[in-house]
Design an enzyme around this catalytic site. Structure first.
Site, PDB file in Angstrom:
ATOM      1  N   ASP A 103      15.719  -3.991  -0.641  1.00  0.00           N
ATOM      2  CA  ASP A 103      14.383  -3.921   0.325  1.00  0.00           C
ATOM      3  C   ASP A 103      14.698  -5.084   1.217  1.00  0.00           C
ATOM      4  O   ASP A 103      13.752  -5.938   1.609  1.00  0.00           O
ATOM      5  CB  ASP A 103      13.386  -4.287  -0.599  1.00  0.00           C
ATOM      6  N   CYS A 131       6.221  16.408 -10.525  1.00  0.00           N
ATOM      7  CA  CYS A 131       4.919  16.176 -10.157  1.00  0.00           C
ATOM      8  C   CYS A 131       3.998  17.424 -10.284  1.00  0.00           C
ATOM      9  O   CYS A 131       2.526  17.173 -10.572  1.00  0.00           O
ATOM     10  CB  CYS A 131       4.704  15.489  -8.940  1.00  0.00           C
ATOM     11  N   CYS A 184      -2.444  10.286  -7.525  1.00  0.00           N
ATOM     12  CA  CYS A 184      -2.304   9.267  -6.675  1.00  0.00           C
ATOM     13  C   CYS A 184      -2.986   9.507  -5.283  1.00  0.00           C
ATOM     14  O   CYS A 184      -3.535   8.545  -4.766  1.00  0.00           O
ATOM     15  CB  CYS A 184      -0.736   9.341  -6.566  1.00  0.00           C
ATOM     16  N   CYS A 243      -2.424   1.565   4.169  1.00  0.00           N
ATOM     17  CA  CYS A 243      -2.082   1.181   2.657  1.00  0.00           C
ATOM     18  C   CYS A 243      -2.590  -0.327   2.545  1.00  0.00           C
ATOM     19  O   CYS A 243      -2.198  -1.161   3.287  1.00  0.00           O
ATOM     20  CB  CYS A 243      -0.699   1.188   2.703  1.00  0.00           C
ATOM     21  N   CYS A 262      -1.795   3.847  -7.047  1.00  0.00           N
ATOM     22  CA  CYS A 262      -1.364   5.095  -7.092  1.00  0.00           C
ATOM     23  C   CYS A 262      -0.412   4.959  -8.316  1.00  0.00           C
ATOM     24  O   CYS A 262       0.076   5.954  -8.751  1.00  0.00           O
ATOM     25  CB  CYS A 262      -0.402   5.558  -5.838  1.00  0.00           C
TER      26      CYS A 262
END
Length: 355
Positions: free
Chosen positions: A135, A189, A195, A215, A245
Protein backbone atom coordinates in the site's frame (compact mmCIF):
# COMPACT_ATOMS: atom_id res chain seq x y z
CA UNK A 1 7.66 -22.88 -3.83
CA UNK A 2 7.10 -25.20 -0.89
CA UNK A 3 10.12 -23.84 0.95
CA UNK A 4 9.11 -20.25 0.19
CA UNK A 5 5.64 -20.89 1.61
CA UNK A 6 7.17 -22.30 4.78
CA UNK A 7 9.39 -19.23 5.15
CA UNK A 8 6.40 -16.94 4.55
CA UNK A 9 4.44 -18.65 7.34
CA UNK A 10 7.47 -18.30 9.59
CA UNK A 11 7.35 -14.54 9.05
CA UNK A 12 3.63 -14.33 9.82
CA UNK A 13 2.08 -14.42 6.37
CA UNK A 14 -1.08 -16.46 5.88
CA UNK A 15 -0.61 -17.23 2.20
CA UNK A 16 1.57 -16.34 -0.76
CA UNK A 17 1.12 -16.55 -4.52
CA UNK A 18 2.89 -15.48 -7.68
CA UNK A 19 1.41 -13.21 -10.35
CA UNK A 20 2.51 -12.40 -13.89
CA UNK A 21 3.65 -8.85 -14.63
CA UNK A 22 1.26 -8.41 -17.57
CA UNK A 23 -1.81 -6.53 -16.29
CA UNK A 24 -2.62 -4.92 -19.62
CA UNK A 25 -6.20 -6.19 -19.62
CA UNK A 26 -6.81 -4.26 -16.36
CA UNK A 27 -5.83 -0.92 -17.88
CA UNK A 28 -9.24 -0.04 -19.33
CA UNK A 29 -11.03 -0.51 -16.01
CA UNK A 30 -8.40 1.52 -14.16
CA UNK A 31 -8.61 4.35 -16.67
CA UNK A 32 -12.41 4.40 -16.50
CA UNK A 33 -12.26 4.61 -12.70
CA UNK A 34 -9.83 7.53 -12.87
CA UNK A 35 -11.82 9.27 -15.62
CA UNK A 36 -14.93 9.09 -13.43
CA UNK A 37 -13.03 10.90 -10.67
CA UNK A 38 -13.65 8.08 -8.21
CA UNK A 39 -10.17 8.55 -6.75
CA UNK A 40 -11.22 11.91 -5.28
CA UNK A 41 -8.30 13.94 -3.88
CA UNK A 42 -5.89 11.01 -4.11
CA UNK A 43 -4.11 12.85 -6.90
CA UNK A 44 -1.17 10.47 -6.82
CA UNK A 45 -3.41 7.84 -8.38
CA UNK A 46 -4.06 10.00 -11.43
CA UNK A 47 -0.43 11.14 -11.52
CA UNK A 48 0.80 7.57 -11.76
CA UNK A 49 -1.98 6.73 -14.20
CA UNK A 50 -1.57 3.42 -15.99
CA UNK A 51 1.80 2.75 -14.37
CA UNK A 52 -0.25 0.92 -11.72
CA UNK A 53 -1.10 -1.66 -14.36
CA UNK A 54 2.48 -1.85 -15.66
CA UNK A 55 4.65 -3.35 -12.90
CA UNK A 56 7.69 -3.65 -15.16
CA UNK A 57 7.63 0.14 -15.64
CA UNK A 58 7.50 0.73 -11.90
CA UNK A 59 10.43 -1.62 -11.28
CA UNK A 60 12.32 -2.29 -14.54
CA UNK A 61 13.43 -5.88 -14.89
CA UNK A 62 10.53 -7.34 -12.91
CA UNK A 63 9.67 -10.83 -14.17
CA UNK A 64 7.27 -12.02 -11.48
CA UNK A 65 5.48 -10.67 -8.42
CA UNK A 66 5.24 -12.60 -5.19
CA UNK A 67 2.01 -11.64 -3.42
CA UNK A 68 1.30 -12.17 0.26
CA UNK A 69 -1.53 -11.70 2.70
CA UNK A 70 -1.37 -11.30 6.47
CA UNK A 71 -4.34 -11.65 8.83
CA UNK A 72 -4.78 -8.78 11.27
CA UNK A 73 -7.53 -9.66 13.75
CA UNK A 74 -5.82 -10.01 17.14
CA UNK A 75 -5.92 -13.38 18.87
CA UNK A 76 -7.89 -11.85 21.75
CA UNK A 77 -11.11 -11.23 19.79
CA UNK A 78 -13.89 -13.72 20.35
CA UNK A 79 -16.23 -15.35 17.86
CA UNK A 80 -18.76 -12.56 18.39
CA UNK A 81 -16.37 -9.81 17.27
CA UNK A 82 -18.69 -8.63 14.49
CA UNK A 83 -21.64 -8.25 16.86
CA UNK A 84 -19.45 -6.31 19.27
CA UNK A 85 -18.39 -3.91 16.54
CA UNK A 86 -21.99 -3.25 15.49
CA UNK A 87 -22.91 -2.63 19.14
CA UNK A 88 -20.03 -0.16 19.50
CA UNK A 89 -21.29 1.80 16.50
CA UNK A 90 -24.69 2.11 18.16
CA UNK A 91 -23.15 3.60 21.32
CA UNK A 92 -23.15 7.41 20.90
CA UNK A 93 -20.47 7.86 23.56
CA UNK A 94 -17.99 5.65 21.70
CA UNK A 95 -15.42 6.57 19.06
CA UNK A 96 -15.12 3.92 16.38
CA UNK A 97 -11.65 3.28 14.93
CA UNK A 98 -11.32 0.82 12.06
CA UNK A 99 -10.17 -2.59 13.23
CA UNK A 100 -7.00 -2.64 11.15
CA UNK A 101 -5.74 0.62 12.69
CA UNK A 102 -5.92 -0.34 16.36
CA UNK A 103 -2.51 -1.98 16.40
CA UNK A 104 0.90 -1.18 14.92
CA UNK A 105 1.11 0.50 11.52
CA UNK A 106 0.73 -2.32 9.00
CA UNK A 107 3.01 -0.58 6.53
CA UNK A 108 5.91 -1.02 8.95
CA UNK A 109 5.02 -4.60 9.86
CA UNK A 110 4.54 -5.91 6.33
CA UNK A 111 7.46 -4.07 4.77
CA UNK A 112 9.84 -5.44 7.38
CA UNK A 113 8.58 -9.00 7.06
CA UNK A 114 8.43 -8.91 3.27
CA UNK A 115 12.05 -7.81 3.28
CA UNK A 116 12.93 -10.67 5.61
CA UNK A 117 11.23 -13.08 3.20
CA UNK A 118 13.06 -11.56 0.22
CA UNK A 119 16.37 -11.88 2.07
CA UNK A 120 15.64 -15.53 2.80
CA UNK A 121 14.84 -16.23 -0.86
CA UNK A 122 17.99 -14.45 -1.95
CA UNK A 123 20.10 -16.44 0.48
CA UNK A 124 18.73 -19.62 -1.11
CA UNK A 125 18.95 -18.76 -4.83
CA UNK A 126 21.66 -16.11 -4.99
CA UNK A 127 21.65 -12.41 -5.88
CA UNK A 128 18.38 -11.10 -7.26
CA UNK A 129 16.79 -7.72 -7.90
CA UNK A 130 13.70 -7.04 -5.82
CA UNK A 131 11.54 -4.37 -4.17
CA UNK A 132 8.89 -4.80 -1.50
CA UNK A 133 5.59 -2.92 -1.40
CA UNK A 134 2.53 -2.71 0.80
CA UNK A 135 0.00 0.00 0.00
CA UNK A 136 2.93 2.31 -0.64
CA UNK A 137 3.36 2.68 -4.40
CA UNK A 138 1.32 2.58 -7.64
CA UNK A 139 0.60 -1.13 -7.34
CA UNK A 140 -2.73 -2.80 -8.15
CA UNK A 141 -2.66 -4.93 -5.04
CA UNK A 142 -6.13 -6.48 -5.25
CA UNK A 143 -5.64 -7.23 -8.95
CA UNK A 144 -2.35 -8.99 -8.25
CA UNK A 145 -3.78 -10.85 -5.24
CA UNK A 146 -6.73 -12.02 -7.32
CA UNK A 147 -4.59 -13.18 -10.24
CA UNK A 148 -2.25 -15.09 -7.95
CA UNK A 149 -4.97 -16.98 -6.08
CA UNK A 150 -4.96 -15.16 -2.73
CA UNK A 151 -8.71 -14.80 -3.12
CA UNK A 152 -11.23 -13.12 -5.38
CA UNK A 153 -12.30 -9.50 -5.69
CA UNK A 154 -15.44 -9.01 -3.62
CA UNK A 155 -18.21 -6.67 -4.63
CA UNK A 156 -16.83 -4.17 -2.09
CA UNK A 157 -13.57 -4.26 -4.15
CA UNK A 158 -11.55 -5.93 -1.36
CA UNK A 159 -9.93 -9.35 -1.67
CA UNK A 160 -11.99 -12.21 -0.22
CA UNK A 161 -10.83 -15.69 0.75
CA UNK A 162 -13.16 -18.60 1.48
CA UNK A 163 -11.28 -19.61 4.62
CA UNK A 164 -10.25 -16.16 5.86
CA UNK A 165 -12.79 -13.57 4.77
CA UNK A 166 -11.20 -10.18 4.08
CA UNK A 167 -9.57 -9.16 7.37
CA UNK A 168 -6.03 -9.21 6.06
CA UNK A 169 -3.37 -6.94 4.58
CA UNK A 170 -1.70 -7.39 1.19
CA UNK A 171 1.93 -6.96 0.20
CA UNK A 172 4.16 -7.72 -2.76
CA UNK A 173 7.75 -8.47 -3.69
CA UNK A 174 8.68 -7.47 -7.25
CA UNK A 175 11.36 -9.90 -8.45
CA UNK A 176 13.66 -10.13 -11.44
CA UNK A 177 13.31 -13.91 -11.13
CA UNK A 178 10.60 -15.84 -12.98
CA UNK A 179 8.89 -17.86 -10.26
CA UNK A 180 6.16 -20.42 -11.12
CA UNK A 181 2.78 -18.69 -11.32
CA UNK A 182 -0.07 -19.69 -9.00
CA UNK A 183 -3.60 -20.12 -10.27
CA UNK A 184 -6.50 -17.74 -9.49
CA UNK A 185 -9.52 -19.03 -7.58
CA UNK A 186 -13.18 -18.78 -8.48
CA UNK A 187 -15.35 -16.01 -7.03
CA UNK A 188 -18.01 -16.81 -4.46
CA UNK A 189 -20.04 -13.63 -3.91
CA UNK A 190 -22.94 -15.00 -5.93
CA UNK A 191 -26.10 -12.91 -5.65
CA UNK A 192 -25.13 -11.45 -2.28
CA UNK A 193 -25.35 -7.65 -2.08
CA UNK A 194 -24.81 -7.25 1.68
CA UNK A 195 -21.82 -4.92 1.31
CA UNK A 196 -23.60 -2.64 -1.15
CA UNK A 197 -26.67 -2.48 1.07
CA UNK A 198 -24.71 -1.83 4.26
CA UNK A 199 -22.48 1.00 3.04
CA UNK A 200 -23.62 4.08 5.01
CA UNK A 201 -22.83 6.53 2.20
CA UNK A 202 -23.56 4.27 -0.78
CA UNK A 203 -19.92 4.49 -1.79
CA UNK A 204 -20.08 1.08 -3.51
CA UNK A 205 -21.86 2.55 -6.50
CA UNK A 206 -22.04 -0.81 -8.31
CA UNK A 207 -20.67 -4.29 -7.69
CA UNK A 208 -16.86 -4.11 -7.84
CA UNK A 209 -16.84 -0.29 -8.18
CA UNK A 210 -16.11 2.09 -5.31
CA UNK A 211 -16.45 5.87 -5.47
CA UNK A 212 -13.81 6.87 -2.92
CA UNK A 213 -15.29 10.36 -2.64
CA UNK A 214 -18.25 8.85 -0.79
CA UNK A 215 -16.33 6.32 1.30
CA UNK A 216 -16.03 7.01 5.04
CA UNK A 217 -12.52 5.54 5.08
CA UNK A 218 -11.51 8.05 2.43
CA UNK A 219 -13.38 10.93 4.09
CA UNK A 220 -11.82 10.38 7.51
CA UNK A 221 -8.28 9.58 6.32
CA UNK A 222 -7.55 10.94 2.84
CA UNK A 223 -9.95 13.88 2.56
CA UNK A 224 -8.26 17.19 3.23
CA UNK A 225 -10.38 20.12 4.28
CA UNK A 226 -14.01 19.90 5.39
CA UNK A 227 -16.05 16.71 5.41
CA UNK A 228 -18.89 17.23 2.90
CA UNK A 229 -22.01 18.07 4.88
CA UNK A 230 -24.10 15.49 3.04
CA UNK A 231 -21.98 12.65 4.46
CA UNK A 232 -21.55 13.80 8.05
CA UNK A 233 -24.65 12.23 9.55
CA UNK A 234 -23.88 8.90 7.84
CA UNK A 235 -20.44 8.88 9.48
CA UNK A 236 -22.03 8.18 12.85
CA UNK A 237 -19.24 7.67 15.40
CA UNK A 238 -16.64 6.46 12.88
CA UNK A 239 -13.59 8.65 13.40
CA UNK A 240 -10.96 6.70 11.47
CA UNK A 241 -11.94 4.36 8.67
CA UNK A 242 -15.04 2.23 8.27
CA UNK A 243 -15.52 -1.54 8.48
CA UNK A 244 -19.22 -1.86 7.63
CA UNK A 245 -18.78 -3.65 4.29
CA UNK A 246 -16.51 -6.19 5.99
CA UNK A 247 -18.58 -6.58 9.16
CA UNK A 248 -21.64 -7.49 7.12
CA UNK A 249 -19.83 -9.86 4.75
CA UNK A 250 -20.85 -13.50 5.39
CA UNK A 251 -17.35 -14.72 4.54
CA UNK A 252 -15.88 -12.88 7.52
CA UNK A 253 -17.32 -15.42 9.90
CA UNK A 254 -14.19 -17.32 8.80
CA UNK A 255 -11.80 -14.40 9.47
CA UNK A 256 -8.65 -15.70 11.12
CA UNK A 257 -6.67 -14.31 14.02
CA UNK A 258 -3.12 -13.08 13.64
CA UNK A 259 -0.38 -14.73 15.68
CA UNK A 260 1.58 -11.45 15.66
CA UNK A 261 1.43 -9.19 18.73
CA UNK A 262 1.92 -6.20 16.39
CA UNK A 263 -1.81 -6.19 15.66
CA UNK A 264 -2.97 -6.41 19.27
CA UNK A 265 -5.23 -3.45 19.95
CA UNK A 266 -3.65 -0.51 21.71
CA UNK A 267 -5.61 1.12 24.45
CA UNK A 268 -7.82 2.98 24.27
CA UNK A 269 -8.42 2.53 20.53
CA UNK A 270 -10.42 -0.66 20.91
CA UNK A 271 -12.74 0.85 23.50
CA UNK A 272 -12.42 4.62 23.17
CA UNK A 273 -14.87 7.31 24.19
CA UNK A 274 -15.34 10.45 22.14
CA UNK A 275 -14.66 12.67 25.13
CA UNK A 276 -11.43 10.88 26.04
CA UNK A 277 -10.02 11.22 22.53
CA UNK A 278 -11.22 14.81 22.18
CA UNK A 279 -9.15 15.65 25.25
CA UNK A 280 -5.89 14.72 23.45
CA UNK A 281 -3.91 17.82 22.60
CA UNK A 282 -1.45 17.54 19.71
CA UNK A 283 1.54 16.31 21.79
CA UNK A 284 -0.70 13.68 23.38
CA UNK A 285 -2.05 12.64 19.99
CA UNK A 286 1.47 12.22 18.62
CA UNK A 287 2.60 10.27 21.66
CA UNK A 288 -0.43 7.96 21.76
CA UNK A 289 -0.34 7.26 18.01
CA UNK A 290 3.41 6.65 17.74
CA UNK A 291 3.97 3.65 15.46
CA UNK A 292 0.29 3.71 14.42
CA UNK A 293 -1.24 4.28 10.98
CA UNK A 294 -3.51 6.85 12.62
CA UNK A 295 -0.68 9.34 13.11
CA UNK A 296 -0.52 10.04 9.39
CA UNK A 297 -3.80 12.01 9.39
CA UNK A 298 -2.47 14.49 11.94
CA UNK A 299 -4.18 16.12 14.91
CA UNK A 300 -6.23 18.56 12.80
CA UNK A 301 -8.08 15.85 10.86
CA UNK A 302 -8.36 13.74 14.02
CA UNK A 303 -10.25 16.54 15.78
CA UNK A 304 -12.28 17.33 12.67
CA UNK A 305 -13.49 13.71 12.59
CA UNK A 306 -14.21 13.69 16.31
CA UNK A 307 -16.25 16.87 16.02
CA UNK A 308 -18.49 15.22 13.42
CA UNK A 309 -18.93 12.15 15.63
CA UNK A 310 -19.76 14.34 18.63
CA UNK A 311 -22.35 16.18 16.58
CA UNK A 312 -23.91 12.87 15.60
CA UNK A 313 -23.92 11.86 19.26
CA UNK A 314 -25.77 15.07 20.19
CA UNK A 315 -28.44 14.06 17.70
CA UNK A 316 -29.18 10.98 19.85
CA UNK A 317 -31.28 10.47 22.96
CA UNK A 318 -28.51 11.01 25.51
CA UNK A 319 -28.27 11.10 29.27
CA UNK A 320 -28.33 14.79 30.28
CA UNK A 321 -24.85 14.59 31.80
CA UNK A 322 -23.30 13.19 28.62
CA UNK A 323 -25.06 15.77 26.48
CA UNK A 324 -23.75 18.55 28.66
CA UNK A 325 -20.23 17.11 28.67
CA UNK A 326 -20.19 16.92 24.88
CA UNK A 327 -21.45 20.47 24.48
CA UNK A 328 -19.00 21.79 27.05
CA UNK A 329 -16.06 20.02 25.43
CA UNK A 330 -16.89 21.37 21.98
CA UNK A 331 -17.57 24.89 23.21
CA UNK A 332 -14.32 25.03 25.19
CA UNK A 333 -12.22 24.42 22.08
CA UNK A 334 -14.19 26.69 19.77
CA UNK A 335 -12.50 30.07 20.57
CA UNK A 336 -9.00 28.89 19.58
CA UNK A 337 -10.02 26.48 16.83
CA UNK A 338 -8.78 26.75 13.26
CA UNK A 339 -11.30 27.78 10.66
CA UNK A 340 -11.65 24.15 9.59
CA UNK A 341 -12.27 22.84 13.09
CA UNK A 342 -14.50 25.77 14.05
CA UNK A 343 -16.83 25.02 11.14
CA UNK A 344 -17.15 21.39 12.23
CA UNK A 345 -17.69 22.36 15.86
CA UNK A 346 -20.45 24.78 14.86
CA UNK A 347 -22.06 22.06 12.78
CA UNK A 348 -21.80 19.62 15.68
CA UNK A 349 -23.40 21.98 18.18
CA UNK A 350 -26.19 22.71 15.72
CA UNK A 351 -27.14 19.02 15.70
CA UNK A 352 -28.28 19.18 19.33
CA UNK A 353 -32.07 19.45 19.37
CA UNK A 354 -31.83 20.75 22.91
CA UNK A 355 -29.15 23.31 22.12
Amino acid sequence: MGEVRAWAHEFGFSQIGVAHVDLSDAEAGLQAWLDAGHHGEMHYMAAHGLKRARPAELVPGTLSILTARMDYLPESVGPDWQDREWAAMRDPSRAQVSLYARGRDYHKVLRHRLQQLADRIQAAIGPMGHRVFTDSAPVMEVELATRSGLGWRGKHTLTLHRDSGSMFFLGEIFLDVALPLTEPVTAHCGQCSACLDACPTRAIVAPYRLDARRCISYLTIEQDGPIPVEFREAMGNRIYGCDDCQLVCPWNKFARRSPLPDFDWREPLGNASLLALWAWDEPTFLRRTEGSAIRRIGHARWRRNLAVAMGNALRQDLAPALREDLRRALTAVRPDASALLAEHIDWALAQDPEG
